[in-house]
Every structure is written in C-alpha cells, then in structure tokens.
Design an enzyme around this catalytic site. Sequence first.
Site, PDB file in Angstrom:
ATOM      1  N   LYS A  47       0.845  -1.207   0.000  1.00  0.00           N
ATOM      2  CA  LYS A  47       0.000   0.000   0.000  1.00  0.00           C
ATOM      3  C   LYS A  47       0.873   1.248   0.000  1.00  0.00           C
ATOM      4  O   LYS A  47       0.644   2.187  -0.757  1.00  0.00           O
ATOM      5  CB  LYS A  47      -0.891   0.040   1.250  1.00  0.00           C
ATOM      6  CG  LYS A  47      -2.038  -0.925   1.205  1.00  0.00           C
ATOM      7  CD  LYS A  47      -2.926  -0.759   2.435  1.00  0.00           C
ATOM      8  CE  LYS A  47      -3.690  -2.034   2.667  1.00  0.00           C
ATOM      9  NZ  LYS A  47      -4.739  -1.949   3.666  1.00  0.00           N
ATOM     10  N   LYS A  85       2.541  -4.475  10.962  1.00  0.00           N
ATOM     11  CA  LYS A  85       1.191  -4.842  11.420  1.00  0.00           C
ATOM     12  C   LYS A  85       1.287  -5.524  12.766  1.00  0.00           C
ATOM     13  O   LYS A  85       2.290  -6.176  13.076  1.00  0.00           O
ATOM     14  CB  LYS A  85       0.527  -5.788  10.425  1.00  0.00           C
ATOM     15  CG  LYS A  85      -0.979  -5.794  10.503  1.00  0.00           C
ATOM     16  CD  LYS A  85      -1.573  -4.574   9.812  1.00  0.00           C
ATOM     17  CE  LYS A  85      -3.064  -4.502   9.959  1.00  0.00           C
ATOM     18  NZ  LYS A  85      -3.652  -3.500   9.054  1.00  0.00           N
ATOM     19  N   ASN A 114     -15.873   0.320  10.814  1.00  0.00           N
ATOM     20  CA  ASN A 114     -15.306   1.602  10.424  1.00  0.00           C
ATOM     21  C   ASN A 114     -15.373   1.785   8.901  1.00  0.00           C
ATOM     22  O   ASN A 114     -15.926   2.763   8.403  1.00  0.00           O
ATOM     23  CB  ASN A 114     -13.862   1.695  10.929  1.00  0.00           C
ATOM     24  CG  ASN A 114     -13.149   2.921  10.395  1.00  0.00           C
ATOM     25  OD1 ASN A 114     -12.672   2.920   9.281  1.00  0.00           O
ATOM     26  ND2 ASN A 114     -13.110   3.988  11.173  1.00  0.00           N
TER      27      ASN A 114
HETATM   28  P1  NAD Z   1     -14.280  -2.976  12.223  1.00  0.00           P
HETATM   29  O1  NAD Z   1     -13.855  -3.803  13.356  1.00  0.00           O
HETATM   30  O2  NAD Z   1     -14.631  -1.556  12.472  1.00  0.00           O
HETATM   31  O3  NAD Z   1     -15.556  -3.672  11.512  1.00  0.00           O
HETATM   32  C1  NAD Z   1     -15.545  -4.980  11.040  1.00  0.00           C
HETATM   33  C2  NAD Z   1     -16.922  -5.310  10.504  1.00  0.00           C
HETATM   34  O4  NAD Z   1     -16.871  -6.608   9.889  1.00  0.00           O
HETATM   35  C3  NAD Z   1     -17.998  -5.374  11.596  1.00  0.00           C
HETATM   36  O5  NAD Z   1     -19.247  -4.933  11.078  1.00  0.00           O
HETATM   37  C4  NAD Z   1     -18.064  -6.880  11.898  1.00  0.00           C
HETATM   38  O6  NAD Z   1     -19.328  -7.283  12.439  1.00  0.00           O
HETATM   39  C5  NAD Z   1     -17.878  -7.438  10.504  1.00  0.00           C
HETATM   40  N1  NAD Z   1     -17.416  -8.823  10.495  1.00  0.00           N
HETATM   41  C6  NAD Z   1     -16.504  -9.402  11.327  1.00  0.00           C
HETATM   42  N2  NAD Z   1     -16.366 -10.704  11.015  1.00  0.00           N
HETATM   43  C7  NAD Z   1     -17.199 -10.932   9.959  1.00  0.00           C
HETATM   44  C8  NAD Z   1     -17.501 -12.069   9.166  1.00  0.00           C
HETATM   45  N3  NAD Z   1     -16.922 -13.240   9.404  1.00  0.00           N
HETATM   46  N4  NAD Z   1     -18.401 -11.934   8.161  1.00  0.00           N
HETATM   47  C9  NAD Z   1     -18.986 -10.739   7.913  1.00  0.00           C
HETATM   48  N5  NAD Z   1     -18.746  -9.635   8.636  1.00  0.00           N
HETATM   49  C10 NAD Z   1     -17.851  -9.735   9.629  1.00  0.00           C
HETATM   50  O7  NAD Z   1     -13.135  -3.126  11.137  1.00  0.00           O
HETATM   51  P2  NAD Z   1     -12.734  -2.089   9.979  1.00  0.00           P
HETATM   52  O8  NAD Z   1     -11.717  -1.180  10.514  1.00  0.00           O
HETATM   53  O9  NAD Z   1     -13.966  -1.583   9.318  1.00  0.00           O
HETATM   54  O10 NAD Z   1     -11.971  -3.094   8.998  1.00  0.00           O
HETATM   55  C11 NAD Z   1     -12.676  -3.899   8.061  1.00  0.00           C
HETATM   56  C12 NAD Z   1     -11.678  -4.382   7.018  1.00  0.00           C
HETATM   57  O11 NAD Z   1     -11.076  -3.243   6.403  1.00  0.00           O
HETATM   58  C13 NAD Z   1     -10.518  -5.221   7.584  1.00  0.00           C
HETATM   59  O12 NAD Z   1     -10.143  -6.188   6.644  1.00  0.00           O
HETATM   60  C14 NAD Z   1      -9.423  -4.200   7.757  1.00  0.00           C
HETATM   61  O13 NAD Z   1      -8.133  -4.784   7.741  1.00  0.00           O
HETATM   62  C15 NAD Z   1      -9.667  -3.349   6.526  1.00  0.00           C
HETATM   63  N6  NAD Z   1      -9.067  -2.025   6.631  1.00  0.00           N
HETATM   64  C16 NAD Z   1      -9.436  -1.159   7.617  1.00  0.00           C
HETATM   65  C17 NAD Z   1      -8.814   0.067   7.698  1.00  0.00           C
HETATM   66  C18 NAD Z   1      -9.200   1.095   8.713  1.00  0.00           C
HETATM   67  O14 NAD Z   1      -8.634   2.196   8.706  1.00  0.00           O
HETATM   68  N7  NAD Z   1     -10.160   0.835   9.575  1.00  0.00           N
HETATM   69  C19 NAD Z   1      -7.811   0.416   6.780  1.00  0.00           C
HETATM   70  C20 NAD Z   1      -7.477  -0.486   5.778  1.00  0.00           C
HETATM   71  C21 NAD Z   1      -8.108  -1.709   5.720  1.00  0.00           C
END
Ligand code: NAD
Length: 426
Positions: free
Chosen positions: A106, A118, A233
């Site tokens: 990234k 990480k 998020n």
């Molecule tokens: P979060 O913890 O805020 O939310 C995760 C969501 O996924 C929740 O709604 C949860 O209920 C759902 N979830 C969990 N397990 C699940 C499953 N087995 N099936 C369906 N839904 C499921 O996390 P986030 O920060 O939104 O991150 C989500 C993804 O985005 C991750 O892969 C994370 O690595 C990626 N990501 C996040 C960020 C960031 O800044 N938050 C940045 C880059 C990538």
Amino acid sequence: MVTDNPSDSPNEENEKLDVLKSTQTVVKIALEQLGYPDEVYDLLKEPIRMMTVRIPVRMDDDSIKIFTGYRAQHNDAVGPTKGGVRFHPHVSEKEVKALSIWMSLKAGIVDLPYGGGKGGIVCDPREMSFRELEGLSRGYVRAISQIVGPTKDIPAPDVFTNPQIMAWMMDEYSRIDEFNNPGFITGKPIVLGGSHGRESATAKGVTICIDEAVKKKNIKVKGSRVVIQGFGNAGSYLAKFMHDAGAKVVGISDAYGGLYDPNGLDIDYLLDRRDSFGTVTKLFSDTITNDELLELECDILVPAAVENQITEKNAHKINASIIVEAANGPTTLEATRILSERGILLVPDVLASAGGVTVSYFEWVQNNQGYYWSEEEIEEKLYKVMTKGFNAVYSTAETRKVDMRLAAYMVGVRKMAEAARFRGWI
Ligand code: NAD
C-alpha cells in the site's frame, strides 16, 4: 475442516486460504515480471522482524489472563514501518505477517515514505470490559516498546481497535518515553493530535476508487446498486458516502448476518443503531446470510470485513460489475482469476483500502510539524494521492495485460526493492 469439493483435501483447502502464501505468490510473480533477481523475493517474502509477546492482564474478576500478541515489520528500506493493530480471536502469526506485506505494498502504491508493519492480539474485545481493554492495550505497548516508535514503527487502528485504544497506547508509550509523543501512533482522537478525516479515511479512499472504477465500466454512482459486507469503520462510512452520493445501498452485513432491500436500505437509521463493533443486524429477524449477501445482484460489491470471503466456491455466483476490496485479503487468488475471466473489474485491497494509511501518514506529518490541517485540506490531499495510485495501477494493468491485483503488486514492490538496492542490501 469439511470441504464441499471431495477433490479438495483439507491441506489443499487450507493452502488456498493461506493469506501469507497467496501474498507471497503474487509478490514473486510481480518481481519476476519486473525482472528482479531471486534474492529480492527472498528478502521480501517474509517480514524482516517479527515479535511475539505474552501480555498478562488482570481481569475484572481479579484473575490474570495471558494474551498473545504479535508485531511484524515487513521492510524498512524506504522508511519506518507502519500499520494497524488488530484485536480479534482469529489473529495468527501468518495473518499478521501477510498484513504487514500488504502494508508495504500500500505504501508503495500511494507513494508514502514507509514500509509495512502490522500487529495483532488474539482476544475478543466484544467480551472484554473497558478496563480490561485498557490493560491489554497498555500491556501490548510495554511488550513491544523496544521495536516501535515514531521513527521506527508506527501503529494504527484496524479490526476491533479504535481511537480510544490508540489514546491508551499513545499515553503508555509517552510514559515509557517520558515525553508526550503523539507521532508514535495514528488514528488518535482529534484532541490528542489525531487528524481530521482519519476515521472515515479508508471509506473515503474506497469511494475515490469507486468513482474511478465506474468511469471504466460506464456506470454512474448515482442510482447504482451497492452491496457492502461489514458495517464497521470501513463499511459503515462507505455506506453513508454511497448513500449520500445517490447510490442505492441494497445490502449490508456484519458478523451475524446481512440485510437486503432491493429498494435501498435506510442507511441513516442503520448507522444510528449500530454498536461500536459494527453490529446492527442482531436487531432484525428477516436477515440473510453473509454468503447470500455476496451473491446479491448489484453494480458494486464491497467486501469490508474479513479475509477469504470470495473464493473459488462462490466467485462464479458473484453478480456485480465491480468489486472494490475495502477489507484486506477478502478474495482468494483462484477467485481473482475467475472474476477476471468473467470480466468483473476488481480493485484490489492494497490499492482500494490505502486511504486509511494515507491519512495516517498525514496525521504523523502533522504531529511531526506541530501544525494541523483542515478537513478540506486532508480531503484534497487524499483525493490526489488515491487517484494517482489508482491510475498508476490501472495503466500498469492495461500496458502489461495483467489483472489489477498483479498490477498493484508490481507498482507496490518497486519502491522498496529499489530502496533496498540503493542501501546495498541486495
Ligand atoms: P471494524 O472492526 O470496524 O468492523 C468490522 C466489521 O466486519 C464489523 O461490522 C463486523 O461485524 C464485521 N465482520 C466481522 N467478522 C465478519 C464475518 N466473518 N463476516 C462478515 N462480517 C464480519 O473493522 P474495519 O476497521 O472496518 O476493517 C474492516 C476491514 O477493512 C478489515 O479487513 C481491515 O483490515 C480493513 N481495513 C481497515 C482500515 C481502517 O482504517 N479501519 C484500513 C485499511 C483496511
């Protein structure tokens, strides 16, 4: 593990879902396509540093529970490593390693002066009290304090971690360091040196990628049907942005199930009712499964939850024109191949979800200079960075006649390979 396909042995099946192995496979192909010798792959296939820690935490019932945590630093040839900390029961050493490689890619794609890092702790924060989470967050920082820092390795939020957890971690590191050190971690609350736009940055970056991708497919965001897996998020802010742009968000889900309405869901109501872990579907009885959600007919599908959601088992049944990966690693390599053959435009995770680390970089720059930018300035800067990254990957895919994932890896590895070469490492 039971598999549906009798020809798949459990080992073969596990291997296909092994995110580290599939990441290494694409890194290797990308380096070969770019003409780098084997030793470059040998350097980049694993993190240069990996720390495993045991964290004792006094629980509310006065017992002591020992948690396992990891910190992976993939490559620091370009600059300090950077990447989130995940709190999840399924965190594993392999997953953290793969996530650190994705962070390096990234940073390369959006041209940040970082390598990838990480972290993760094996725990279920949904089952822990506020006080226990604080103890765990502080204990993790004490355990890894020797290898992290604003010029070494800068943590950030990820799955199930948030600005409050970042604040505890920053406070603990500042105590160890004996001075206030906001540049140690990003994703902090604004009052502690957080940046405007950080909370919604990943979703904003995904939105920018969607805006670019629809142009390639002659689709308009306004009136398009969008399905989003995950309402945390990334997923919830994205639902809001898509809804506000006039798209119809017809499906959303969380870990417990999904909601579907062909006329568009009431996103403002769902945002109002979701809890801090991104759970909302528990309030409804007429839910669908996450598997059903992924197969819904739509224009844009956004996996924004966890790994290995689109596999060779359901890739044939995906009913979207564009997939934009907000989550890290939601699509297996075999599924990527199937989707590409079916003409579905897939914008890969290492590009689409780079908005988070980009605004984290802006936060770190603001902490270092002690001068803070407005939300408008952040948005403008993010837009420039993401569109440049998208176009670099898209044009590489076109000229090299490769899919967007391989193109993104080719763009992403180049800078760290060059930096390692100039340093005389390879
Ligand atoms: P979060 O913890 O805020 O939310 C995760 C969501 O996924 C929740 O709604 C949860 O209920 C759902 N979830 C969990 N397990 C699940 C499953 N087995 N099936 C369906 N839904 C499921 O996390 P986030 O920060 O939104 O991150 C989500 C993804 O985005 C991750 O892969 C994370 O690595 C990626 N990501 C996040 C960020 C960031 O800044 N938050 C940045 C880059 C990538």
